[in-house]
Design a protein around this motif. Sequence first.
Motif, short mmCIF file in Angstrom:
data_model
loop_
_atom_site.label_atom_id
_atom_site.label_comp_id
_atom_site.label_asym_id
_atom_site.label_seq_id
_atom_site.Cartn_x
_atom_site.Cartn_y
_atom_site.Cartn_z
N ASP A 101 0.64 -1.38 0.31
CA ASP A 101 0.30 0.21 -0.22
C ASP A 101 0.77 1.64 0.21
O ASP A 101 0.75 2.28 -1.09
CB ASP A 101 -1.32 0.24 1.46
CG ASP A 101 -2.08 -1.07 0.94
OD1 ASP A 101 -2.65 -1.47 0.23
OD2 ASP A 101 -3.01 -1.11 2.45
N LYS A 104 2.90 1.88 -3.63
CA LYS A 104 1.85 2.37 -4.50
C LYS A 104 1.15 3.54 -4.00
O LYS A 104 0.62 4.53 -5.30
CB LYS A 104 -0.39 1.17 -4.34
CG LYS A 104 0.11 -0.20 -4.66
CD LYS A 104 -1.12 -0.46 -5.33
CE LYS A 104 -1.84 -0.89 -3.92
NZ LYS A 104 -2.83 -2.23 -4.40
N ALA A 105 0.89 4.35 -3.13
CA ALA A 105 0.73 5.54 -3.11
C ALA A 105 1.86 6.32 -2.87
O ALA A 105 1.58 7.24 -3.81
CB ALA A 105 0.30 5.79 -1.08
N SER A 107 4.18 5.64 -5.28
CA SER A 107 4.23 5.98 -6.93
C SER A 107 2.95 6.63 -7.57
O SER A 107 3.49 7.56 -8.48
CB SER A 107 3.93 4.41 -7.85
OG SER A 107 2.29 4.46 -7.35
N VAL A 108 2.36 7.33 -6.67
CA VAL A 108 1.16 8.28 -7.29
C VAL A 108 1.15 9.30 -7.13
O VAL A 108 2.01 10.18 -7.73
CB VAL A 108 -0.43 7.93 -6.31
CG1 VAL A 108 -0.78 8.76 -7.42
CG2 VAL A 108 -1.08 7.28 -7.92
N MET A 116 -2.54 12.76 -0.08
CA MET A 116 -3.06 11.52 0.03
C MET A 116 -4.18 12.06 0.27
O MET A 116 -5.18 11.51 -0.58
CB MET A 116 -3.01 10.12 0.67
CG MET A 116 -1.70 10.05 0.26
SD MET A 116 -1.95 9.32 -1.68
CE MET A 116 -3.24 7.81 -1.27
N ALA A 129 1.16 7.29 -12.95
CA ALA A 129 2.18 7.02 -11.89
C ALA A 129 3.78 5.48 -12.29
O ALA A 129 3.14 5.76 -13.37
CB ALA A 129 1.16 6.19 -10.64
N SER A 143 -3.11 -6.97 -2.34
CA SER A 143 -3.25 -5.65 -2.09
C SER A 143 -1.94 -5.82 -4.24
O SER A 143 -1.88 -5.21 -4.19
CB SER A 143 -2.33 -4.82 -1.37
OG SER A 143 -1.90 -3.95 -1.99
N GLN A 147 -6.57 -1.88 -6.96
CA GLN A 147 -6.56 -0.84 -7.66
C GLN A 147 -7.31 0.53 -6.21
O GLN A 147 -7.57 1.12 -6.37
CB GLN A 147 -7.27 -0.41 -8.70
CG GLN A 147 -9.13 -1.50 -8.91
CD GLN A 147 -9.20 -0.56 -9.53
OE1 GLN A 147 -9.62 0.51 -10.23
NE2 GLN A 147 -10.66 -1.90 -10.45
N THR A 149 -5.21 1.88 -1.92
CA THR A 149 -4.24 1.75 -1.19
C THR A 149 -5.01 2.55 0.24
O THR A 149 -5.76 3.03 0.13
CB THR A 149 -3.06 2.48 -1.73
OG1 THR A 149 -2.27 1.99 -0.75
CG2 THR A 149 -3.10 4.12 -1.66
N CYS A 162 -8.58 4.54 -1.02
CA CYS A 162 -8.11 5.38 -1.83
C CYS A 162 -7.92 4.51 -3.30
O CYS A 162 -7.10 3.82 -3.13
CB CYS A 162 -6.63 5.86 -1.93
SG CYS A 162 -6.61 7.83 -0.72
N TYR A 167 -3.84 3.10 -9.71
CA TYR A 167 -2.31 2.56 -8.40
C TYR A 167 -2.54 0.98 -8.77
O TYR A 167 -1.44 0.08 -8.15
CB TYR A 167 -4.09 1.99 -7.28
CG TYR A 167 -4.09 3.36 -6.43
CD1 TYR A 167 -3.02 4.15 -5.65
CD2 TYR A 167 -4.96 4.46 -7.10
CE1 TYR A 167 -3.22 6.03 -4.95
CE2 TYR A 167 -5.72 4.60 -5.50
CZ TYR A 167 -4.26 6.42 -5.12
OH TYR A 167 -4.53 7.05 -5.03
#
Length: 386
Positions: A101, A104-105, A107-108, A116, A129, A143, A147, A149, A162, A167
């Motif tokens: 998680d 993934k956060a 990466s965005v 966030m 991302a 996870s 899609q 997080t 999110c 994601y």
Amino acid sequence: MSFEINTPPVLRFSAGSVDSIGELLTSIGAARPLVVTDSFLVSTGVADRVADAARAAGLDAAVFGETIPDPTTDSLEAGLAAIRAHSADSIVALGGGSPIDTAKALSVLAVRGGHMRELKAPYRFVGEALPVIAVPTTAGTGSEVTQFTIITDSETNEKMLCAGPGYLPRAAVIDFELTVSMPPRLTADTGIDALTHAIEAYVSKKANPVSDTYALAAITRIGRFLRTAFHDGADRTAREEMMIAATLAGMAFSNASVALVHGMSRPLGAHFHIAHGMANAMLFPEITAFSVEHAVERYATCARTLGVAEASDTDAVAADALVTELRALAAELEVPTPATRGIDRAAWDELVPLMAQQALASGSPANNPRVPTAEQVEQLYAAIYA
């Protein structure tokens, strides 16, 4: 009928497949991957194993090992700094749900910027991302193929969902050998987490024929192999089947959404630092009992697929058997209650109204067969305490 299915383009299942990470990174055009993981996997050498596999393919890999359980918005700052320091163009997400998680956060945020808080549900992120290759080391969260997080807002203590295809990892490496050393407690919590994902996906108001297929395939495997994995962690067949089940369950709920169990479990993690899988396990039997009469046929199918009801049983009998089985599973796998976890009753009661509001605000309870009121959510929290 109209629905959309999103899964990673590449899912690689096999023992030892983690060593192929360099090839996968090369295939997506990565040159400077950052392995995002936790301190435990750094200490065991697994993080270096992954980074070395990337380096063997000629890539300039680095390791960030400072993720925390139940990641917060504040905890993301160090990860973003590591991405900038390495000039990372890709991420390998290594670990359980929290490191994946976190990755993934990151990466965005590394591409989009911002906070966030701006991305929490119902906002749906569809932008660019950094590419992520996910390598799960537990069999439960799913996870690696979702899609979603989950990040806790450090200012409000809200555990934020999110969501959006932005994601979704570019690939997932599902190597069951990474789970063989999981202790029984983690095996139980992540295994029940996977079962929760599968059943909630199947009874969700957003279920569809494809997510149903994933969910039922996961339920079958969990019914056959979860107890074995818990009692005998060295059983390679059980470990492999549970790993496959967790990924199938992840694909199910990623494309059908979760429901009331997850809506109520997130505040438990935010306020009492109960691990996500354990929080789901605490809630699952009671919430199923609350919901079952509103989707009897669907719950009955889950019971038959799990192996706890016969084809000849009526739907009502089968659905009741599912609730009985979930209670028995929690007892056998020694799932604690908030009380036996040492949570103070006064602190619990004080936070119940806020947790109920946060659970409903997440949106997940709206997918439940029986959509609760705030008062009913409070009653469910009270019921699981003892």
